[in-house]
Each structure stands twice: as structure tokens, then as C-alpha cells.
Design a protein around this motif. Structure first.
Motif, PDB file in Angstrom:
ATOM      1  N   GLY A  67      58.523  21.407  32.003  1.00 47.92           N
ATOM      2  CA  GLY A  67      58.044  20.354  31.111  1.00 47.92           C
ATOM      3  C   GLY A  67      56.584  20.534  30.750  1.00 47.92           C
ATOM      4  N   THR A  89      52.808  13.507  36.209  1.00 52.29           N
ATOM      5  CA  THR A  89      53.332  14.696  35.530  1.00 52.29           C
ATOM      6  C   THR A  89      52.232  15.520  34.860  1.00 52.29           C
ATOM      7  OG1 THR A  89      53.849  13.280  33.632  1.00 52.29           O
ATOM      8  CG2 THR A  89      55.647  13.772  35.149  1.00 52.29           C
ATOM      9  N   LEU A 244      58.535  14.325  29.566  1.00 54.56           N
ATOM     10  CA  LEU A 244      58.496  14.853  30.925  1.00 54.56           C
ATOM     11  C   LEU A 244      59.374  14.007  31.837  1.00 54.56           C
ATOM     12  CD1 LEU A 244      54.646  15.464  31.044  1.00 54.56           C
ATOM     13  CD2 LEU A 244      56.403  17.169  30.607  1.00 54.56           C
ATOM     14  N   ASP A 248      58.912  17.142  36.872  1.00 51.98           N
ATOM     15  CA  ASP A 248      57.612  17.636  36.412  1.00 51.98           C
ATOM     16  C   ASP A 248      56.448  17.005  37.172  1.00 51.98           C
ATOM     17  OD1 ASP A 248      58.694  19.268  34.271  1.00 51.98           O
ATOM     18  OD2 ASP A 248      59.140  17.400  33.229  1.00 51.98           O
TER      19      ASP A 248
END
Length: 262
Positions: A67, A89, A244, A248
């Protein structure tokens, strides 16, 4: 005595001009002070890989998940990118890192950072100081990401020169951001009207990255416009919408576990 002092001064001058000092030949043999060897053209450093970076270091920006790789590629290939995903993330960090990279490479003339001044469920009251002082607590995540890519001294110098600008969302109306890298953070705390206004500030030779988590808004239910805006812009081929997921998350593994059940 005087000729000996003159000879000693001449030896010191010759050693300085040569760029290095040899211990046994430096001054009198019974001297108690010895200079460290000086490399030609630069100061001595205990680290063997000193490369005259003014005590700074560069971190290589590498994605830690698929991602994140998709997000970095989207920023490189699109002028407008929306990064949606849960906490941890790397949305903000990657956006700011790409902004610094573009500024250092001369691709843009300035960085514009914007974030809604919304408390996370707790009012902290009125804050003293100028506009930058009032916004500092809300913009701390952006400062942290900046200081990780640049030294705080350089961040302050760039802000003083106007190359890094902190722009409150309320003051963005009517502006056209040309030759800039714009980062809009915590966009889930923006209304639909605010996001529409922000997105339409994009000017020539500019890149904009909007980050946020639609499931973590501090506004009243149904007020956040991020999810609605993202779903509509997903149909525009020139705009990248990167979503995401939990895999991730690059923070502590417990963060991904908590988000999965909360």
C-alpha cells in the motif's frame, strides 16, 4: 630565544598550509598538546564516512508495504492524490517526506502544510501567541515528520524564508497555490465544503496530497466529507485515490490488532 620562537611559528604555519599536522614534527618534541590530523579541505571527523553534509543525514525513503508503494507511486505520477487509511499506515509521513524530496530537488518552490484545528474530543481553550503558536499543537505531527527529514534548524530557516508555509484551512479561501507541494492532513475532520474549497486551490506545477482516515473523524456523525469526496473523485482518471489497509500499518503490531476489533 627569539630565533627559536620564530622557527617554531614558521613550522606551525607550514603545517597549517600543508593541511595536516605530524605529531613528532609539530613544534617542540616535549610539547604536551598534539593536534588531531586534519584532512585536506575539511575538518576531522571520527566517522570514516564523513561527507560534508553539515552534520545532517539522509534517510532513504522506502515503502514498507504494498500500500505504501502504491501511495509513493501515485504521488510521483499524479498531481492530486488522496491517501485514505487507518492510523499508523504512514500517510502523513510519506506525504511530508515526498514534499521535502520535491523541495530539495527543486521541483517545487515551497511546501504548504494545512490541517484542521479540531480537538480530539477535548477542548483545550484559547491559546496564546501568534497564529503559528496557536496552530503548533494541532500541527505537531507535521513538524515531527519534517524534523525527521530535515533538522529543526533547517526547518526554522525554511519557514523564515517562506519556503515552508503553515496555512490554516480557514485562511485558504481565494488562494491559488502555484509551484507548491501541498499536504492536507487529517482531512477526515474537514466538511465536504471545506474539502471542495481545498482541492480547488491547486495551481500550476503543483502537487497536492490529502490524507485522512474516514473512520476516525472528530466531527459529528455525517459531517465529515472525506469519504464522499474520495468516492466521487475515484472516477476521475487523473486523480489517484489510494486506500491503505490494516496490513499497511507500520506502528506497533498492537495498533493493527486494536484497529481490527475497535
Amino acid at each position: 630565544m627569539e630565533p627559536e620562537m620564530t622557527k617554531r611559528a614558521a613550522l606551525k604555519r607550514q603545517a597549517r598550509e600543508a593541511g595536516a599536522f605530524d605529531g613528532p614534527d609539530y613544534g617542540a618534541h616535549d610539547a604536551k598538546v598534539r593536534r588531531l590530523p586534519v584532512s585536506q579541505g575539511r575538518g576531522w571527523s571520527p566517522h570514516p564516512s564523513n561527507d560534508d553534509r553539515d552534520q545532517a543525514y539522509l534517510k532513504t525513503l522506502k515503502p514498507k508495504s504494498e500500500g505504501q508503494a502504491e501511495l509513493l507511486n501515485a504521488v510521483d505520477t499524479h498531481n492530486l492524490t488522496l491517501a485514505l487509511g487507518p492510523a499508523g499506515t504512514g500517510k502523513t509521513y510519506l506525504a511530508v517526506a515526498k514534499a521535502v524530496e520535491a523541495l530539495e530537488a527543486g521541483k517545487v518552490g515551497r511546501i504548504v502544510l494545512s490541517r484542521p484545528a479540531v480537538e480530539a474530543g477535548e477542548s483545550i481553550g484559547f491559546l496564546p501567541g501568534a497564529m503559528e503558536d496557536k496552530l503548533a499543537p494541532y500541527l505537531r505531527p507535521l513538524y515531527d515528520a519534517l524534523s525527521d527529514r530535515l533538522s529543526m534548524k533547517r526547518v526554522g530557516a525554511l519557514m523564515a524564508e517562506g519556503l515552508i508555509e503553515i496555512a490554516p484551512i480557514g485562511y485558504m479561501r481565494g488562494r491559488t497555490l502555484n509551484n507548491a507541494f501541498v499536504v492536507v492532513d487529517e482531512a477526515q475532520n474537514c466538511t465536504y465544503t471545506q474539502l471542495k474549497m481545498l482541492l480547488t486551490r491547486l495551481g500550476w506545477h503543483s502537487t497536492m496530497v490529502v490524507t485522512g482516515d474516514p473512520h476516525q473523524s472528530d466531527l459529528l456523525p455525517g459531517v465529515s466529507g472525506l469519504a464522499d469526496i474520495a468516492s466521487k473523485l475515484e472516477a476521475v482518471p487523473e486523480i489517484a485515490v489510494v486506500r491503505l489497509a490494516e496490513q499497511d500499518i507500520v506502528r506497533h503490531p498492537l495498533v493493527a490488532s486494536m484497529i481490527g476489533v475497535l
